[in-house]
Design a protein around this motif. Sequence first.
Motif, PDB file in Angstrom:
ATOM      1  N   GLU A 250       1.107  -1.137  -0.001  1.00 40.36           N
ATOM      2  CA  GLU A 250       0.151   0.315   0.309  1.00 40.36           C
ATOM      3  C   GLU A 250       0.741   1.096   0.060  1.00 40.36           C
ATOM      4  N   SER A 251       1.520   1.445   0.937  1.00 40.02           N
ATOM      5  CA  SER A 251       3.073   2.346   1.170  1.00 40.02           C
ATOM      6  C   SER A 251       2.758   2.779  -0.935  1.00 40.02           C
ATOM      7  N   ARG A 252       3.570   1.661  -1.941  1.00 41.58           N
ATOM      8  CA  ARG A 252       4.009   2.008  -3.048  1.00 41.58           C
ATOM      9  C   ARG A 252       2.897   2.848  -3.804  1.00 41.58           C
ATOM     10  N   GLY A 253       1.467   3.240  -3.810  1.00 37.33           N
ATOM     11  CA  GLY A 253       1.148   3.771  -3.991  1.00 37.33           C
ATOM     12  C   GLY A 253       0.513   3.806  -5.547  1.00 37.33           C
ATOM     13  N   GLU A 254       0.744   2.097  -5.810  1.00 33.26           N
ATOM     14  CA  GLU A 254       0.215   1.902  -7.251  1.00 33.26           C
ATOM     15  C   GLU A 254      -0.880   1.192  -7.196  1.00 33.26           C
ATOM     16  N   VAL A 255      -2.008   2.198  -8.173  1.00 34.36           N
ATOM     17  CA  VAL A 255      -3.397   1.800  -7.898  1.00 34.36           C
ATOM     18  C   VAL A 255      -3.296  -0.091  -8.298  1.00 34.36           C
ATOM     19  N   SER A 256      -2.371  -0.503  -9.209  1.00 35.61           N
ATOM     20  CA  SER A 256      -2.977  -1.815 -10.060  1.00 35.61           C
ATOM     21  C   SER A 256      -2.429  -3.008  -9.135  1.00 35.61           C
ATOM     22  N   LEU A 257      -1.752  -2.494  -7.889  1.00 38.48           N
ATOM     23  CA  LEU A 257      -1.766  -3.963  -6.938  1.00 38.48           C
ATOM     24  C   LEU A 257      -3.162  -3.830  -5.810  1.00 38.48           C
ATOM     25  N   ARG A 258      -3.831  -3.153  -5.221  1.00 41.88           N
ATOM     26  CA  ARG A 258      -5.177  -2.725  -5.134  1.00 41.88           C
ATOM     27  C   ARG A 258      -6.448  -3.823  -5.575  1.00 41.88           C
ATOM     28  N   LEU A 259      -5.869  -4.653  -6.888  1.00 36.58           N
ATOM     29  CA  LEU A 259      -6.456  -5.278  -7.647  1.00 36.58           C
ATOM     30  C   LEU A 259      -6.480  -6.512  -7.350  1.00 36.58           C
ATOM     31  N   GLY A 260      -5.087  -6.566  -7.329  1.00 37.00           N
ATOM     32  CA  GLY A 260      -4.100  -8.026  -6.575  1.00 37.00           C
ATOM     33  C   GLY A 260      -4.199  -8.756  -5.320  1.00 37.00           C
ATOM     34  N   ALA A 261      -2.483  -7.653  -5.073  1.00 35.95           N
ATOM     35  CA  ALA A 261      -2.346  -8.422  -3.915  1.00 35.95           C
ATOM     36  C   ALA A 261      -2.925  -7.784  -2.601  1.00 35.95           C
ATOM     37  N   ILE A 262      -2.784  -6.944  -2.564  1.00 31.57           N
ATOM     38  CA  ILE A 262      -3.004  -6.083  -1.090  1.00 31.57           C
ATOM     39  C   ILE A 262      -4.736  -7.111  -1.223  1.00 31.57           C
ATOM     40  N   PRO A 263      -5.638  -7.042  -2.028  1.00 28.63           N
ATOM     41  CA  PRO A 263      -6.674  -7.550  -1.187  1.00 28.63           C
ATOM     42  C   PRO A 263      -6.434  -9.183  -1.113  1.00 28.63           C
ATOM     43  N   PHE A 264      -5.901  -9.617  -2.151  1.00 26.74           N
ATOM     44  CA  PHE A 264      -5.413 -10.986  -0.838  1.00 26.74           C
ATOM     45  C   PHE A 264      -4.561 -10.971   0.210  1.00 26.74           C
ATOM     46  N   HIS A 265      -4.051  -9.604   0.139  1.00 27.83           N
ATOM     47  CA  HIS A 265      -3.318 -10.028   1.842  1.00 27.83           C
ATOM     48  C   HIS A 265      -4.249  -9.838   2.727  1.00 27.83           C
ATOM     49  N   ARG A 266      -4.686  -8.521   2.590  1.00 26.96           N
ATOM     50  CA  ARG A 266      -5.512  -8.617   3.744  1.00 26.96           C
ATOM     51  C   ARG A 266      -6.820  -9.316   4.084  1.00 26.96           C
ATOM     52  N   GLU A 267      -6.864 -10.533   2.758  1.00 25.60           N
ATOM     53  CA  GLU A 267      -7.989 -11.302   3.675  1.00 25.60           C
ATOM     54  C   GLU A 267      -7.780 -11.630   4.211  1.00 25.60           C
ATOM     55  N   ARG A 268      -6.796 -12.193   4.437  1.00 19.25           N
ATOM     56  CA  ARG A 268      -5.682 -13.828   5.256  1.00 19.25           C
ATOM     57  C   ARG A 268      -4.879 -12.642   6.753  1.00 19.25           C
ATOM     58  N   GLY A 269      -5.128 -11.482   6.248  1.00 23.08           N
ATOM     59  CA  GLY A 269      -4.596 -10.833   7.694  1.00 23.08           C
ATOM     60  C   GLY A 269      -5.094 -10.853   8.572  1.00 23.08           C
ATOM     61  N   SER A 270      -4.971  -9.778   9.658  1.00 26.88           N
ATOM     62  CA  SER A 270      -5.396  -9.501  11.355  1.00 26.88           C
ATOM     63  C   SER A 270      -7.107  -9.430  11.236  1.00 26.88           C
TER      64      SER A 270
END
Length: 750
Positions: A250-270
């Motif tokens: 998220e700190s990178r500010g790249e929109v496309s990361l919010r479509l793949g990796a970021i939701p994947f990790h947030r789903e599996r986070g705390s």
Amino acid sequence: MSTDSVRHLWITASTRAGCERLLASLDLPPLLAHVDAHRRLRGPYTAAGTLVRQLVPATRSTRPGLAEQHDVEILAVAPELRTIVPCSRETLTALAGPDERTRFYPKARTTQLAHGLTEFLFEYLSHPGVQSRTLVVANAHHADGTDAELLAILLRRADPGLLRLVVCGLEGELPGELATSLERHALRVVPDVAASPAELRPDKQSRYERAAWYVTTECTSDDPWLREAYASLPLAERAALHDARATELESRGEVSLRLGAIPFHRERGSDPRGAGVDALRDALDHCMMMGFYDTLLDLGRRSHALLDWKTQPERCWLVTTKMCTALTVLGRPDEAAALYDEACASSTLPSVHLQAAYGRAMLYTRFYDNGRLDHRQAKAWINTAIALSSLLPDRERRAFSLTFNENGLALIEMHLGDLHESLRLVTEGLRRLDEEVSPERKRLHRSVLRYNRAQLLTAIGPPEAAVQAYTEVIEIDPNHSEYYFERAAVYRRMGRLPEALADYDAATRLSPPYPEPYYNRADLAVEMGDLHAALADFGYTLELDPTFLDAYVNRASVRYELGDREGAMRDVAAGLAVDPDQPHLHCLRGLIAQEDGHLVEAREAFTTALHHDPTLVAAWSNLGVLSFGQGEVDAAIESFNGALELVDDPAVRGNRAYAYEHAGRWREAIEDYTRMLDRASPDREDPERGELFYRRGLCLLNSGDLRAALADFQECIALGGSSADEAQHELSSRGYDQLDRLRTASPTAG
């Protein structure tokens, strides 16, 4: 290892390490890029976005203007480039925020983007001094549907001598379109020996380090050494790793990361039901706005798994309504209806029932197949939506909701055949928005209403009114390609061909490529006599869509007219491969076979054409000519009769008259020649008139009407030309050396 130098390559290694080892052994052109297509990384266009982010920055100095020519498609797949690629072709649809969005992209949108990206790559590689390049795509079997579609198009369109594609993907796990394209356009390469994933392992030893490394691959690594370490960690430790990775990305500010990796990790986070749902919502909103519908459905299912209708009905509905829109656009109305039913059974929120009523109405009037369309049922549902809209307390919201749903009613009234009521509803909606909604709000929907008004005026009003209506909506939304495309059709109907051509040019310029404006521009070029321009546009139409049957039909005809019989026959064969029953192609096949002296094949082709389309005048006419040439005069006359029952074509009537003449059916021949003379040009220098007088004169002579024959021969001789010589010769051969003698011998009328 040697490879086929003219084929793309498909590597079916079972591991990433196996693919990399095999790649190192291949003799390939210099590398353009090596990209990973795994959709978990960046969602839609993971591979395409990675490629574009690598190529575009350098073009700012080496190829100024290139990125701007493809701004829409570049920013769609790599939104991070917006700071260096200004977009000059954005429509109101693209500019509208989520709260203003009432129009969504069609299913074909991603196909247009794929062709635009393909053109960008071709132009990038066509620069002087740029040599052939290799594009390696890993994990194609994990690609999002958008990347799979792009790869399938690239495999078909790209010359391997310019751009060599090397696709790494497991057989049996590839999307159908991509698998078919690989089978057809790529050489499959299988490693001799499977490589161990250990060849790519990081220098990490502890279980925690290995698990942490696995998470930094967005859990895409196929190395069991890393996977086992991750699986062995306690859930809390895994969640902490996912949280940390998501925060870093998220700190990178790249929109496309919010479509793949970021939701994947947030789903599996705390906090999957909080931060996870929020991350999924952001991705859902983006995919909805961009038309990435397959990905949206996946995100929607994942969201529903974390939400609860009892405690979070609003959030559940926001997910559901987006999924319903996506399913509808993708041609899956039954699944959309099931979600509407589930939502209405799960909630008493008025907004749920209002929007679901509108959605069901659209299914019944537009999206079910023809056998299940029910416009009366659609009207019942839309009236429910209108009734609920009228109860909304906020004045602006009520005005907009009424207008939006009455626009749906206008569509239903149009389908029921009441175009004037449809126009009234649209016009009233525009008036209501202008009077009751702030002018800076709902700009997109105002343009939609004006567009609908232009379409209705095209159907029921004078064309001048339709042109004016299209011009008004173009002034509001000047980058919308389809508006120019549709106005061009009205201009063409009015005979204003230069303006139609200008609008087709604009339609092709303002959008990533789609076939229809190129096809229509080609058809217009035929009408304007520019066959070479038509040939180019028909060709590009087929490059965009190799199943565009009418383009094969028309390009075959143009090639035939230009004397390219071999090219015409290639188009005939290609078109018949798409539709074996296409009558015009069979007719052209017969015409060429007839010219080549293959008369049996020609007769079969004309007969086949008429079997599939008994109204095809050209097939009747050509069959008549063929029969006459083979001495089957009565059969020829029957064929000419079949053509003339459909269209009173002068050439066909002339052929029938000639056949009647040869059959000795003088009175019928005279009738046909007389009708042709009645319609012929009054120009006395027209050689056709002399020929017609001569032929009718012959028939009159043979029928015994010498006085009338004299008159026709006199007309023929007065007109001069070869027919006059034949008329004089005919008189001499019958013993009438002078016209005066014929006049003396003619019986007195009466």
